[in-house]
Design a protein around this motif. Sequence first.
Motif, PDB file in Angstrom:
ATOM      1  N   MET A   1      -9.601   6.000  -5.026  1.00  5.57           N
ATOM      2  CA  MET A   1      -8.240   6.515  -4.975  1.00  5.57           C
ATOM      3  C   MET A   1      -7.733   6.457  -3.545  1.00  5.57           C
ATOM      4  N   MET A   2      -6.468   6.197  -3.375  1.00  2.00           N
ATOM      5  CA  MET A   2      -5.898   5.996  -2.054  1.00  2.00           C
ATOM      6  C   MET A   2      -5.648   7.315  -1.334  1.00  2.00           C
ATOM      7  N   ASN A   3      -5.556   7.257  -0.007  1.00  4.20           N
ATOM      8  CA  ASN A   3      -5.146   8.381   0.821  1.00  4.20           C
ATOM      9  C   ASN A   3      -3.661   8.259   1.115  1.00  4.20           C
ATOM     10  N   ARG A   4      -2.854   8.191   0.090  1.00  3.05           N
ATOM     11  CA  ARG A   4      -1.401   8.131   0.222  1.00  3.05           C
ATOM     12  C   ARG A   4      -0.818   9.109  -0.786  1.00  3.05           C
ATOM     13  N   ILE A   5      -0.043  10.058  -0.304  1.00  2.20           N
ATOM     14  CA  ILE A   5       0.540  11.053  -1.192  1.00  2.20           C
ATOM     15  C   ILE A   5       2.050  10.864  -1.286  1.00  2.20           C
ATOM     16  N   ALA A   6       2.662  11.548  -2.236  1.00  2.00           N
ATOM     17  CA  ALA A   6       4.117  11.545  -2.377  1.00  2.00           C
ATOM     18  C   ALA A   6       4.669  12.794  -1.706  1.00  2.00           C
ATOM     19  N   LEU A   7       5.748  12.622  -0.943  1.00  2.00           N
ATOM     20  CA  LEU A   7       6.431  13.734  -0.285  1.00  2.00           C
ATOM     21  C   LEU A   7       7.884  13.728  -0.734  1.00  2.00           C
ATOM     22  N   LEU A   8       8.302  14.803  -1.395  1.00  2.00           N
ATOM     23  CA  LEU A   8       9.683  14.941  -1.873  1.00  2.00           C
ATOM     24  C   LEU A   8      10.396  15.928  -0.964  1.00  2.00           C
ATOM     25  N   ALA A  25      -4.268  12.846  10.030  1.00  2.00           N
ATOM     26  CA  ALA A  25      -5.458  13.124   9.220  1.00  2.00           C
ATOM     27  C   ALA A  25      -5.824  11.939   8.336  1.00  2.00           C
ATOM     28  N   GLY A  26      -5.183  10.790   8.583  1.00  2.00           N
ATOM     29  CA  GLY A  26      -5.488   9.598   7.798  1.00  2.00           C
ATOM     30  C   GLY A  26      -4.836   9.576   6.438  1.00  2.00           C
ATOM     31  N   ILE A  27      -3.799  10.391   6.255  1.00  2.00           N
ATOM     32  CA  ILE A  27      -3.105  10.471   4.966  1.00  2.00           C
ATOM     33  C   ILE A  27      -1.703   9.915   5.126  1.00  2.00           C
ATOM     34  N   GLU A  28      -1.393   8.830   4.430  1.00  2.00           N
ATOM     35  CA  GLU A  28      -0.064   8.230   4.489  1.00  2.00           C
ATOM     36  C   GLU A  28       0.846   8.893   3.451  1.00  2.00           C
ATOM     37  N   THR A  29       2.146   8.737   3.635  1.00  2.00           N
ATOM     38  CA  THR A  29       3.105   9.357   2.720  1.00  2.00           C
ATOM     39  C   THR A  29       4.155   8.358   2.258  1.00  2.00           C
ATOM     40  N   ASP A  30       4.550   8.484   0.999  1.00  2.00           N
ATOM     41  CA  ASP A  30       5.753   7.850   0.482  1.00  2.00           C
ATOM     42  C   ASP A  30       6.791   8.954   0.365  1.00  2.00           C
ATOM     43  N   VAL A  31       7.878   8.826   1.107  1.00  2.00           N
ATOM     44  CA  VAL A  31       8.886   9.886   1.155  1.00  2.00           C
ATOM     45  C   VAL A  31      10.011   9.594   0.163  1.00  2.00           C
ATOM     46  N   TYR A  32      10.346  10.602  -0.636  1.00  2.00           N
ATOM     47  CA  TYR A  32      11.457  10.521  -1.580  1.00  2.00           C
ATOM     48  C   TYR A  32      12.452  11.621  -1.245  1.00  2.00           C
ATOM     49  N   GLU A 140     -10.649   9.411  11.893  1.00  2.00           N
ATOM     50  CA  GLU A 140     -10.691   8.573  13.091  1.00  2.00           C
ATOM     51  C   GLU A 140     -10.138   7.177  12.839  1.00  2.00           C
ATOM     52  N   SER A 141      -9.831   6.872  11.579  1.00  2.00           N
ATOM     53  CA  SER A 141      -9.347   5.547  11.181  1.00  2.00           C
ATOM     54  C   SER A 141     -10.316   4.468  11.642  1.00  2.00           C
ATOM     55  N   ARG A 142     -11.584   4.655  11.244  1.00  2.00           N
ATOM     56  CA  ARG A 142     -12.633   3.710  11.618  1.00  2.00           C
ATOM     57  C   ARG A 142     -13.543   3.467  10.422  1.00  2.00           C
ATOM     58  N   MET A 143     -14.232   2.321  10.428  1.00  2.00           N
ATOM     59  CA  MET A 143     -15.313   2.090   9.478  1.00  2.00           C
ATOM     60  C   MET A 143     -16.554   1.740  10.280  1.00  2.00           C
ATOM     61  N   LEU A 152      -9.482   0.748  12.527  1.00  2.00           N
ATOM     62  CA  LEU A 152      -8.677   0.163  11.455  1.00  2.00           C
ATOM     63  C   LEU A 152      -7.217   0.528  11.673  1.00  2.00           C
ATOM     64  N   SER A 153      -6.332  -0.395  11.348  1.00  2.00           N
ATOM     65  CA  SER A 153      -4.908  -0.061  11.330  1.00  2.00           C
ATOM     66  C   SER A 153      -4.647   0.855  10.133  1.00  2.00           C
TER      67      SER A 153
END
Length: 229
Positions: A1-8, A25-32, A140-143, A152-153
Amino acid sequence: MMNRIALLEDHERMAALVSRALATAGIETDVYGTLSQATIGLAQIRYPALVLDRNLPDGDGLQLVRQLRARRIDTPCLMLTARDALHDRIDGLEAGADDYLPKPFSMEELVARVRALMRRAPQQQSLAPEHGDLRIDPMESRMACGAESISLSSAELQLMLVLVRAAGATARRTALEAAAWGIAEPVTPNALDVALHRLRRKLAGIDSVVQIVNQRGLGYALKLPHEDT
């Protein structure tokens, strides 16, 4: 599962602040910005968590929570609101929200609560997953492989999180693109191929035996040397 959440959230500055805090914290967002936009987005992507405001241009954020629960979608939801009266908190929880954070709040607390919700998400695995000799550190955005590690980007991190958490199963191309860039960002046809090429080079650079394999017509998966491709 991805580390991308929805933000309304309809306030651009608040949305930007929350997105920036979560990104650390390494969590991306899709903003609505509206209920209608979020309804369309959540119909396309199964997010591990949803953070939402109550006061929106086209209604109350609780409407979306009720709709999700009525459809038996149990995405963990965190309500952000300036309303701090007891009955408003009760309304949110009874509508199906999992947590409630009144404004103003500290970004550190928001991040902690979102991470806690993501651990409760359906099928959510470790927030620092491993596969074979490979370890991913979202904070840390690393592997890493053994003592070797590489940065990692943001897009690369989200891709690796989806692939590692799939544990060898195939991740569809559309799911990988959504995790890396969201559904609002325009993506060139070869963006995913370029990103995966870079990741293959980085895997080789840290001497990992894990390979990113193209499952023709289906998507991509991580494979170990002894596994059939």
